[in-house]
Motif scaffolding. Structure first.
Motif, PDB file in Angstrom:
ATOM      1  N   UNK A   1       0.819  -1.206   0.000  1.00  0.00           N
ATOM      2  CA  UNK A   1       0.000   0.000   0.000  1.00  0.00           C
ATOM      3  C   UNK A   1       0.854   1.256   0.000  1.00  0.00           C
ATOM      4  N   UNK A   2       2.041   1.181   0.597  1.00  0.00           N
ATOM      5  CA  UNK A   2       2.905   2.359   0.675  1.00  0.00           C
ATOM      6  C   UNK A   2       3.505   2.686  -0.690  1.00  0.00           C
ATOM      7  N   UNK A   3       3.982   1.644  -1.366  1.00  0.00           N
ATOM      8  CA  UNK A   3       4.543   1.859  -2.709  1.00  0.00           C
ATOM      9  C   UNK A   3       3.456   2.291  -3.683  1.00  0.00           C
ATOM     10  N   UNK A   4       2.276   1.659  -3.574  1.00  0.00           N
ATOM     11  CA  UNK A   4       1.183   2.021  -4.473  1.00  0.00           C
ATOM     12  C   UNK A   4       0.744   3.465  -4.245  1.00  0.00           C
ATOM     13  N   UNK A   5       0.699   3.902  -2.987  1.00  0.00           N
ATOM     14  CA  UNK A   5       0.307   5.278  -2.700  1.00  0.00           C
ATOM     15  C   UNK A   5       1.364   6.267  -3.158  1.00  0.00           C
ATOM     16  N   UNK A   6       2.634   5.883  -3.087  1.00  0.00           N
ATOM     17  CA  UNK A   6       3.705   6.805  -3.472  1.00  0.00           C
ATOM     18  C   UNK A   6       3.804   6.970  -4.987  1.00  0.00           C
ATOM     19  N   UNK A   7       3.479   5.934  -5.772  1.00  0.00           N
ATOM     20  CA  UNK A   7       3.574   6.051  -7.225  1.00  0.00           C
ATOM     21  C   UNK A   7       2.226   6.360  -7.860  1.00  0.00           C
ATOM     22  N   UNK A   8       1.161   6.464  -7.030  1.00  0.00           N
ATOM     23  CA  UNK A   8      -0.142   6.879  -7.547  1.00  0.00           C
ATOM     24  C   UNK A   8      -0.979   5.769  -8.133  1.00  0.00           C
ATOM     25  N   UNK A   9      -0.770   4.538  -7.700  1.00  0.00           N
ATOM     26  CA  UNK A   9      -1.551   3.418  -8.214  1.00  0.00           C
ATOM     27  C   UNK A   9      -2.833   3.277  -7.396  1.00  0.00           C
ATOM     28  N   UNK A  10      -3.889   3.970  -7.815  1.00  0.00           N
ATOM     29  CA  UNK A  10      -5.136   4.012  -7.056  1.00  0.00           C
ATOM     30  C   UNK A  10      -5.805   2.637  -6.995  1.00  0.00           C
ATOM     31  N   UNK A  11      -5.788   1.888  -8.096  1.00  0.00           N
ATOM     32  CA  UNK A  11      -6.461   0.591  -8.107  1.00  0.00           C
ATOM     33  C   UNK A  11      -5.850  -0.367  -7.089  1.00  0.00           C
ATOM     34  N   UNK A  12      -4.524  -0.344  -7.019  1.00  0.00           N
ATOM     35  CA  UNK A  12      -3.861  -1.233  -6.057  1.00  0.00           C
ATOM     36  C   UNK A  12      -4.172  -0.806  -4.620  1.00  0.00           C
ATOM     37  N   UNK A  13      -4.213   0.509  -4.369  1.00  0.00           N
ATOM     38  CA  UNK A  13      -4.550   1.009  -3.027  1.00  0.00           C
ATOM     39  C   UNK A  13      -5.967   0.578  -2.663  1.00  0.00           C
ATOM     40  N   UNK A  14      -6.911   0.723  -3.609  1.00  0.00           N
ATOM     41  CA  UNK A  14      -8.292   0.304  -3.341  1.00  0.00           C
ATOM     42  C   UNK A  14      -8.375  -1.184  -3.045  1.00  0.00           C
ATOM     43  N   UNK A  15      -7.624  -1.959  -3.814  1.00  0.00           N
ATOM     44  CA  UNK A  15      -7.666  -3.407  -3.610  1.00  0.00           C
ATOM     45  C   UNK A  15      -7.179  -3.781  -2.214  1.00  0.00           C
ATOM     46  N   UNK A  16      -6.089  -3.136  -1.766  1.00  0.00           N
ATOM     47  CA  UNK A  16      -5.525  -3.460  -0.453  1.00  0.00           C
ATOM     48  C   UNK A  16      -6.472  -3.009   0.658  1.00  0.00           C
ATOM     49  N   UNK A  17      -7.001  -1.783   0.516  1.00  0.00           N
ATOM     50  CA  UNK A  17      -7.859  -1.230   1.581  1.00  0.00           C
ATOM     51  C   UNK A  17      -9.155  -2.031   1.688  1.00  0.00           C
ATOM     52  N   UNK A  18      -9.704  -2.440   0.556  1.00  0.00           N
ATOM     53  CA  UNK A  18     -10.943  -3.225   0.597  1.00  0.00           C
ATOM     54  C   UNK A  18     -10.725  -4.580   1.242  1.00  0.00           C
ATOM     55  N   UNK A  19      -9.541  -5.125   1.117  1.00  0.00           N
ATOM     56  CA  UNK A  19      -9.241  -6.406   1.750  1.00  0.00           C
ATOM     57  C   UNK A  19      -9.000  -6.245   3.254  1.00  0.00           C
TER      58      UNK A  19
ATOM     59  N   UNK B   1       5.601   5.878   8.410  1.00  0.00           N
ATOM     60  CA  UNK B   1       4.808   6.553   7.383  1.00  0.00           C
ATOM     61  C   UNK B   1       3.574   5.715   7.044  1.00  0.00           C
ATOM     62  N   UNK B   2       2.497   6.439   6.736  1.00  0.00           N
ATOM     63  CA  UNK B   2       1.270   5.787   6.288  1.00  0.00           C
ATOM     64  C   UNK B   2       1.064   6.051   4.796  1.00  0.00           C
ATOM     65  N   UNK B   3       0.071   5.364   4.226  1.00  0.00           N
ATOM     66  CA  UNK B   3      -0.234   5.585   2.811  1.00  0.00           C
ATOM     67  C   UNK B   3      -0.677   7.028   2.578  1.00  0.00           C
ATOM     68  N   UNK B   4      -1.396   7.616   3.536  1.00  0.00           N
ATOM     69  CA  UNK B   4      -1.836   8.999   3.395  1.00  0.00           C
ATOM     70  C   UNK B   4      -0.649   9.953   3.349  1.00  0.00           C
ATOM     71  N   UNK B   5       0.380   9.695   4.131  1.00  0.00           N
ATOM     72  CA  UNK B   5       1.578  10.534   4.105  1.00  0.00           C
ATOM     73  C   UNK B   5       2.282  10.453   2.751  1.00  0.00           C
ATOM     74  N   UNK B   6       2.401   9.224   2.208  1.00  0.00           N
ATOM     75  CA  UNK B   6       3.055   9.080   0.895  1.00  0.00           C
ATOM     76  C   UNK B   6       2.252   9.794  -0.188  1.00  0.00           C
TER      77      UNK B   6
END
Length: 471
Positions: A37-55, A68-73
Motif C-alpha cells: 500500500x505504501x509503494x502504491x500510494x507513493x507512485x499513484x496506483x489508485x487501483x492497487x490502493x483500493x484493492x488493499x484497503x478493501x481487503x 509513514x502511512x499511505x496517506x503521508x506518501x
C-alpha cells in the motif's frame, strides 16, 4: 530490468508485480511480490490502493518501518485521488511518523497547498507539533513555500508559536532565511516582533546578524508602527519600563505557545465517537445518540449528568469524567499508570474544590446569621437603654414623692399635737394650704409613675444606633 514494450500503459505497468522492478520476468506472478500500500500510494496506483484497503481496512492507518502511512506518501507525492479515497475510507489525519510529523506537515514541506487545504478541511489540527516542536507553519516557512504559508495564515494558524529548545518563531526563521516576502506576510497577519530567543535575540537582530538588512529594517519599522519605543531622551526609566513590558509579553507568548492544543504523544479527537473509541467506551455511543449529545455537549457533562443519561456503572463514568477534565486541561487522553495517578489527583482536587465551595457557602450563611444577630443585639441594647432610662426616671419621681409624703406627715403631726379645745386660727390655714399643695404633687408624681410603668403603652427605642452609642 528488461526493456518494456511501447504498448504498455501506465496502468498496466502499475499492475505488474515487483518482478518488473527486479528484472526477473521469468518468475510466475504467484511467486512474485505485489505492490504494497505504501509503494502504491507513493507512485499513484489508485487501483492497487483500493484493492488493499478493501481487503483490510486497518491498512488505512498502517505504518511502515519509518512510521509513514499511505496517506503521508500520497500527500508527499501529491496524489489527490488516493488522498480522497483514503479519507473516504476513514483514514486518520492525526497519525504521525517517528519524527512526529503528520500528513499535513508532509504536504506543507512539499508545498502542496491543495492537499494542505484538503487535510485541514478533513480535521487536521494546525497546532500539532512534531519532535522539534514545529507546526506545519514552521515547515512551510523553512521550505519557503509562500502559497502554503498564505493558506495556513488564512486558516488563522498560531503565528507566535515557538520552539521550546531555542525560542525561535516562524518569523525568526523567515528573517534568518532573508525571505522578505514571507516576513511581510507574517507581519501583516500580526506576528510579534518583540519576542526573543533564549539568547535574547529578536527577529530583527537575527536578520541583521545574517546580513539581511532590508528584512531587519522591515521588521523594525513594523515594530515601531505597533508601538513607538522610548528614545534616550526619555531617560533610563522609560527604557527600563519598555524592556519590562517586552519581557512580560514574551513570557505570556511563550506560556501560550508551550501549551499547544495537541499533546506531543496524543491527538485530541474531533468528534465524540473518536473520543469514546480512544477510551474503549464505544458501546456507549448509542446512549449519547439517543440523548442528542455531541462532543461539545459531552465536554460539559458532570458525573450526575452521566447518571441521568443512563450510564450507571462507576468505571465508565470515572473514565469519562477524567477524559473531560483532561480535555479542558489540554492533557493527553492516555490510560497508563501516570495518567491514572494524575486522574486520582484531579478527582481529589475536584473534591477539595467542592468542599471549598461548601465551606464558602457555610461561611456566607454564617456571616448572614452573625449580621442578623448583630441587628438583634442592637435592638435589644436599645430596649435595655430605654428601660434603664425609665427606671431612673421612676426612681427620681419616687424620691420626690417620698419628700412630699414626709411634708404631709409633718403637717398631720402638727395638727394632731394640738388639743382640739385650743384652736389656732392663724396656723390652720397655712397648714391646710401646705397639705393641699403636697397632695397635688403626690397625685401628679403617682400618675407619672403609673404612665411610665403602664404595660399597654407601646414602647421601643426610636433609633437603635443612637441608643447603642449612648449605652
Amino acid at each position: 530490468m528488461s526493456e518494456l514494450e511501447e504498448t504498455w500503459t501506465e496502468k498496466s505497468f502499475y499492475d505488474k508485480p515487483l518482478k518488473v522492478w527486479l528484472g526477473n520476468e521469468d518468475c510466475n506472478d504467484d511467486g512474485c511480490l505485489q505492490l504494497d500500500v505504501f509503494t502504491a500510494a507513493s507512485i499513484g496506483c489508485l487501483d492497487r490502493v483500493k484493492e488493499i484497503i478493501r481487503q483490510d481496512k486497518s491498512m488505512c492507518d498502517k505504518k511502515n518501518s519509518s512510521g509513514w502511512t499511505a496517506l503521508m506518501y500520497a500527500a508527499h507525492y501529491g496524489h489527490m485521488d488516493i488522498i480522497d479515497f483514503l479519507l473516504e475510507s476513514k483514514a486518520s489525519v492525526h497519525v504521525r511518523n517517528h519524527h512526529g510529523c503528520n500528513a499535513l506537515m508532509v504536504a506543507a514541506v512539499c508545498g502542496n497547498d491543495t492537499i494542505v487545504e484538503i487535510l485541514i478541511k478533513a480535521g487536521s489540527i494546525l497546532e500539532t507539533r512534531d519532535n522539534r516542536d514545529w507546526t506545519a507553519l514552521f515547515h512551510a516557512v523553512c521550505t519557503g513555500y509562500h502559497n502554503v504559508v498564505a493558506l495556513l495564515l488564512k486558516h488563522r494558524v498560531n503565528l507566535n508559536s515557538c520552539e521550546r529548545a531555542t525560542g525561535m518563531t516562524p518569523l525568526m526563521y523567515a528573517a534568518k532565511m532573508g525571505d522578505i516576502g514571507l516576513v511581510k506576510a507574517l507581519l501583516q497577519k500580526g506576528a510579534a516582533t518583540s519576542l526573543t530567543t533564549h539568547q535574547g535575540h529578536t527577529a530583527a537582530r537575527i536578520a541583521q546578524d545574517a546580513g539581511f538588512y532590508e528584512v531587519a529594517a522591515a521588521i523594525t519599522q513594523c515594530g515601531l508602527q505597533v508601538g513607538s519605543a522610548p528614545s534616550l531622551y526619555d531617560g533610563p526609566a522609560a527604557i527600563e519600563a519598555r524592556r519590562t513590558d517586552q519581557q512580560a509579553n514574551q513570557r505570556t507568548s511563550r506560556s501560550n505557545s508551550t501549551t499547544p492544543s495537541v499533546d506531543n504523544t496524543n491527538v485530541q479527537p474531533t468528534d465524540l465517537e473518536t473520543l469514546l473509541g480512544q477510551l474503549g467506551l464505544s458501546s456507549y455511543m448509542n446512549v449519547f445518540r439517543e440523548q442528542d449529545v455531541d462532543l461539545q455537549v459531552f465536554l460539559t457533562l458532570t458525573d450526575q449528568d452521566l447518571k441521568e443519561c443512563g450510564i450507571q456503572k462507576l468505571g465508565p463514568r470515572r473514565k469519562m469524567t477524567s477524559a473531560i477534565a483532561r480535555w479542558h486541561s489540554n492533557a493527553p487522553l492516555r490510560s497508563d499508570v501516570e495518567c491514572a495517578y494524575a486522574d486520582k489527583l484531579e478527582v481529589e482536587m475536584q473534591e477539595l474544590g467542592m468542599k471549598l465551595a461548601e465551606a464558602m457557602k457555610t461561611l456566607k450563611q454564617t456571616k448572614t446569621q452573625v449580621s442578623q444577630e448583630n441587628d438583634l443585639r442592637v435592638v435589644t441594647e436599645g430596649w435595655v437603654v430605654e428601660a434603664r432610662g425609665r427606671l431612673q426616671e421612676c426612681h427620681q419621681r419616687g424620691q420626690l414623692l417620698m419628700s412630699h409624703i414626709s411634708t404631709v406627715q409633718q403637717c398631720v403631726s402638727i395638727l394632731s399635737s394640738q388639743p382640739p379645745s385650743v384652736p389656732s386660727p392663724l396656723m390652720q390655714p397655712a397648714i391646710y394650704s401646705t397639705l393641699r399643695e403636697n397632695i397635688t404633687h403626690i397625685t401628679g408624681q403617682t400618675e407619672a409613675i403609673l404612665a411610665l410603668t403602664d404595660p399597654s403603652t407601646p414602647r421601643g427605642p426610636r433609633s437603635p444606633l443612637l441608643t447603642r452609642k449612648t449605652l
